[in-house]
Design an enzyme around this catalytic site. Sequence first.
Site, PDB file in Angstrom:
ATOM      1  N   ALA A 150       3.204   4.925 -12.188  1.00  0.00           N
ATOM      2  CA  ALA A 150       3.575   3.798 -11.096  1.00  0.00           C
ATOM      3  C   ALA A 150       2.612   2.887 -11.017  1.00  0.00           C
ATOM      4  O   ALA A 150       2.651   1.579 -10.945  1.00  0.00           O
ATOM      5  CB  ALA A 150       4.118   4.323  -9.854  1.00  0.00           C
ATOM      6  N   LYS A 151       1.415   3.440 -10.848  1.00  0.00           N
ATOM      7  CA  LYS A 151       0.111   2.507 -10.785  1.00  0.00           C
ATOM      8  C   LYS A 151      -0.462   1.855 -12.099  1.00  0.00           C
ATOM      9  O   LYS A 151      -0.448   0.281 -11.991  1.00  0.00           O
ATOM     10  CB  LYS A 151      -1.207   3.264 -10.486  1.00  0.00           C
ATOM     11  CG  LYS A 151      -1.124   3.955  -8.772  1.00  0.00           C
ATOM     12  CD  LYS A 151      -1.107   2.686  -8.027  1.00  0.00           C
ATOM     13  CE  LYS A 151      -1.188   3.318  -6.463  1.00  0.00           C
ATOM     14  NZ  LYS A 151      -1.139   2.043  -5.486  1.00  0.00           N
ATOM     15  N   ASN A 177       0.708  -1.243  -0.094  1.00  0.00           N
ATOM     16  CA  ASN A 177      -0.024   0.069  -0.078  1.00  0.00           C
ATOM     17  C   ASN A 177       0.804   1.362  -0.001  1.00  0.00           C
ATOM     18  O   ASN A 177       0.423   2.354  -0.521  1.00  0.00           O
ATOM     19  CB  ASN A 177      -0.899  -0.088   1.129  1.00  0.00           C
ATOM     20  CG  ASN A 177      -1.558   1.420   1.509  1.00  0.00           C
ATOM     21  OD1 ASN A 177      -2.446   1.664   0.575  1.00  0.00           O
ATOM     22  ND2 ASN A 177      -0.956   2.149   2.542  1.00  0.00           N
ATOM     23  N   TYR A 192       2.530   9.268 -10.408  1.00  0.00           N
ATOM     24  CA  TYR A 192       1.983   8.241  -9.620  1.00  0.00           C
ATOM     25  C   TYR A 192       1.186   7.397 -10.643  1.00  0.00           C
ATOM     26  O   TYR A 192       1.014   6.091 -10.494  1.00  0.00           O
ATOM     27  CB  TYR A 192       0.873   9.036  -8.674  1.00  0.00           C
ATOM     28  CG  TYR A 192      -0.115   8.298  -8.055  1.00  0.00           C
ATOM     29  CD1 TYR A 192       0.270   7.733  -6.689  1.00  0.00           C
ATOM     30  CD2 TYR A 192      -1.331   8.112  -8.356  1.00  0.00           C
ATOM     31  CE1 TYR A 192      -0.407   7.003  -6.239  1.00  0.00           C
ATOM     32  CE2 TYR A 192      -2.366   7.337  -7.734  1.00  0.00           C
ATOM     33  CZ  TYR A 192      -1.763   6.734  -6.391  1.00  0.00           C
ATOM     34  OH  TYR A 192      -2.664   6.092  -5.809  1.00  0.00           O
TER      35      TYR A 192
END
Length: 336
Positions: A158-159, A90, A155
Amino acid sequence: MDPTEPKVVVVTGASAGVGRATARAFAARGDKLALLARGEHGLAAAATDIGHRAAAVLPISVDMSDFDAVEKAAKQIEEELGPIDVWVNNAFITVFGPFEEMRPEEFHRVTEVTYHGYVHGTRVALERMRSRQSGAIVQVGSALAYRGIPLQSAYCGAKHAIEGFTESVRCELKHRGSPVQVTMVQLPAVNTPQFDWALSRMSRKAQPVPPIYQPEVAADAVVYAAEHPQRREYWVGTSTVATLLANKFAPGLLDRYLGRTGYAAQQTDESAEPGRRANLWQPLDDEDGEDFGARGRFDDQARTVSPQMWLSRHHRLLALLGAAAGVAVAARAVRE
């Protein structure tokens, strides 16, 4: 995962936000929790928060971008709590702002923590789970794992990478006939403290793209996914479903829509504070001793339930009821 027996559960990014809420949810089951995050103060507060519920709590300060440190943490967890049953990836960091205004080292840092951190966590978990032929890994994802939006290029990248990486690993496990399961939970916008601690190059304060959900909604989905990891992924929130379906069938239209609305949707009307500190390179809780907790500053807007997630959990029952209703209608038509 048998919900009646305590399990050894690892949650990364556990000091605040979705990670903190997820740790609470597993603790409520009476599990043994290993809490991983950078900030020691936040970890101590999280351990105190759940200590009376969990069977055991082990906070470990670790930067998920450092593989050797993650490996060392996994070894300590198994020595002190026992074999790891569930590993929840997470931990993340982000930067808000146009891609051209982001420095290369900042983009690299987001990728190292948000993507490579998941890779490192998955590796150390798999090395232990495969040898025992049991275990579940839950990747906390986002609608942005499929659909990039403006002002969050690092972000989103990366996801997206986590999604592709997870699919590859899942295929390899199936090739080997391994019973170890890897599932992913795609989240909507969540009311977490990240919008107050992330580095931002925007002129106004950052906010989640509405509709916004409380972190407890995400946490419940993560726990459910850990209990039912055979399903390859879960979508949480109607906004996640709508975004992913729109991206599948009309991506060009969504490009234009987000180009028009994506900047304003991620900013409030309040001006950003000049020189505001950020957690990109170091945790803020250790600097001022603040406990950020699970929730951010959007309580008045955040939803506490996700009817879509309930439907997702009970899709088989709904399918059976639908089939039964169809049979009943057909039988009535024959009689008439």
